[in-house]
Write a protein that holds these residues in place. Sequence first.
Motif, PDB file in Angstrom:
ATOM      1  N   GLY A 119       0.766  -1.232   0.000  1.00 26.86           N
ATOM      2  CA  GLY A 119       0.000   0.000   0.000  1.00 26.86           C
ATOM      3  C   GLY A 119       0.802   1.290   0.000  1.00 26.86           C
ATOM      4  O   GLY A 119       0.234   2.362   0.038  1.00 26.86           O
ATOM      5  N   GLN A 120       2.119   1.207  -0.057  1.00 29.35           N
ATOM      6  CA  GLN A 120       2.948   2.408   0.008  1.00 29.35           C
ATOM      7  C   GLN A 120       3.835   2.537  -1.238  1.00 29.35           C
ATOM      8  O   GLN A 120       4.496   1.591  -1.623  1.00 29.35           O
ATOM      9  N   ARG A 121       3.796   3.744  -1.833  1.00 29.71           N
ATOM     10  CA  ARG A 121       4.625   4.020  -3.013  1.00 29.71           C
ATOM     11  C   ARG A 121       5.744   5.009  -2.727  1.00 29.71           C
ATOM     12  O   ARG A 121       6.726   5.054  -3.448  1.00 29.71           O
ATOM     13  N   ARG A 122       5.556   5.851  -1.713  1.00 34.24           N
ATOM     14  CA  ARG A 122       6.528   6.906  -1.417  1.00 34.24           C
ATOM     15  C   ARG A 122       7.263   6.614  -0.114  1.00 34.24           C
ATOM     16  O   ARG A 122       6.639   6.271   0.893  1.00 34.24           O
ATOM     17  N   PHE A 123       8.576   6.811  -0.166  1.00 38.83           N
ATOM     18  CA  PHE A 123       9.414   6.588   1.005  1.00 38.83           C
ATOM     19  C   PHE A 123      10.376   7.768   1.139  1.00 38.83           C
ATOM     20  O   PHE A 123      10.810   8.342   0.144  1.00 38.83           O
ATOM     21  N   ARG A 124      10.700   8.101   2.376  1.00 43.29           N
ATOM     22  CA  ARG A 124      11.656   9.173   2.654  1.00 43.29           C
ATOM     23  C   ARG A 124      12.561   8.675   3.771  1.00 43.29           C
ATOM     24  O   ARG A 124      12.074   8.169   4.787  1.00 43.29           O
ATOM     25  N   GLY A 125      13.862   8.828   3.576  1.00 39.68           N
ATOM     26  CA  GLY A 125      14.784   8.371   4.598  1.00 39.68           C
ATOM     27  C   GLY A 125      16.217   8.689   4.235  1.00 39.68           C
ATOM     28  O   GLY A 125      16.496   9.387   3.250  1.00 39.68           O
ATOM     29  N   LEU A 126      17.133   8.163   5.029  1.00 36.75           N
ATOM     30  CA  LEU A 126      18.559   8.383   4.807  1.00 36.75           C
ATOM     31  C   LEU A 126      19.109   7.314   3.870  1.00 36.75           C
ATOM     32  O   LEU A 126      18.810   6.127   4.019  1.00 36.75           O
ATOM     33  N   ILE A 127      19.907   7.740   2.924  1.00 41.51           N
ATOM     34  CA  ILE A 127      20.508   6.801   1.975  1.00 41.51           C
ATOM     35  C   ILE A 127      21.536   5.949   2.709  1.00 41.51           C
ATOM     36  O   ILE A 127      22.410   6.458   3.398  1.00 41.51           O
ATOM     37  N   GLU A 128      21.412   4.649   2.554  1.00 38.49           N
ATOM     38  CA  GLU A 128      22.331   3.687   3.159  1.00 38.49           C
ATOM     39  C   GLU A 128      23.293   3.085   2.139  1.00 38.49           C
ATOM     40  O   GLU A 128      24.118   2.259   2.496  1.00 38.49           O
ATOM     41  N   GLY A 129      23.134   3.445   0.863  1.00 41.53           N
ATOM     42  CA  GLY A 129      24.046   2.945  -0.157  1.00 41.53           C
ATOM     43  C   GLY A 129      23.339   2.147  -1.232  1.00 41.53           C
ATOM     44  O   GLY A 129      22.109   2.179  -1.359  1.00 41.53           O
ATOM     45  N   PHE A 130      24.145   1.441  -1.993  1.00 38.78           N
ATOM     46  CA  PHE A 130      23.645   0.568  -3.050  1.00 38.78           C
ATOM     47  C   PHE A 130      24.341  -0.768  -2.868  1.00 38.78           C
ATOM     48  O   PHE A 130      25.568  -0.852  -2.939  1.00 38.78           O
ATOM     49  N   GLU A 131      23.549  -1.797  -2.588  1.00 38.22           N
ATOM     50  CA  GLU A 131      24.130  -3.086  -2.253  1.00 38.22           C
ATOM     51  C   GLU A 131      23.265  -4.206  -2.809  1.00 38.22           C
ATOM     52  O   GLU A 131      22.037  -4.121  -2.774  1.00 38.22           O
TER      53      GLU A 131
END
Length: 185
Positions: A119-131
């Motif tokens: 049910g969720q399309r939008r997220f906001r947070g701190l970037i933790e990288g690409f892994e």
Amino acid sequence: MQDIAHLLAPGPARPLLDIVRPVVEDAGFHLVRIRITGEGTKMILQIMADDNEGELRIDDCETISRNLSAVLDVESPISGAYTLEVSSPGAARPLTRPVDFQRWVGQEAKLELLHAVEGQRRFRGLIEGFEDGEARLEVTLSGFDTPQILGFQLADVAEARLVADNDAFDASLRASKGKKPNKQK
């Protein structure tokens, strides 16, 4: 590598990707995004690029613009008049490549998915990288006492961008003008 064409060249800009990217890369830069806005005589072809440090200076924009104009004049991929804009991504830069999520670790970002997850399309947070092939964000979710780290395949991302940090932007602007930052009371 994942298909990220929809992030690099969304919508009507997609057919231009194979023309624009080689020109930008041959000039020694990296394509961040192509976008077409407006219509008719007010159409704008916007090219965002950066260098290895994530920056683009005015003379870099001029180089890309000059090289790209020559190719676009020959290829003529856009019917009608348009304005070509070449710029750096800016403070609220789009995140379109794995390197963006590696370079901007610790910065706040907004991410929108193509399709909702639970049910969720939008997220906001701190970037933790690409892994492991995923853009990772630390987000606060209802039902959890602590922030959670979520991974998103870039193929599932509709749009991602940094959240502009106004305090850092203001300090940078003051520094570039030789002024001391305001001290917090």
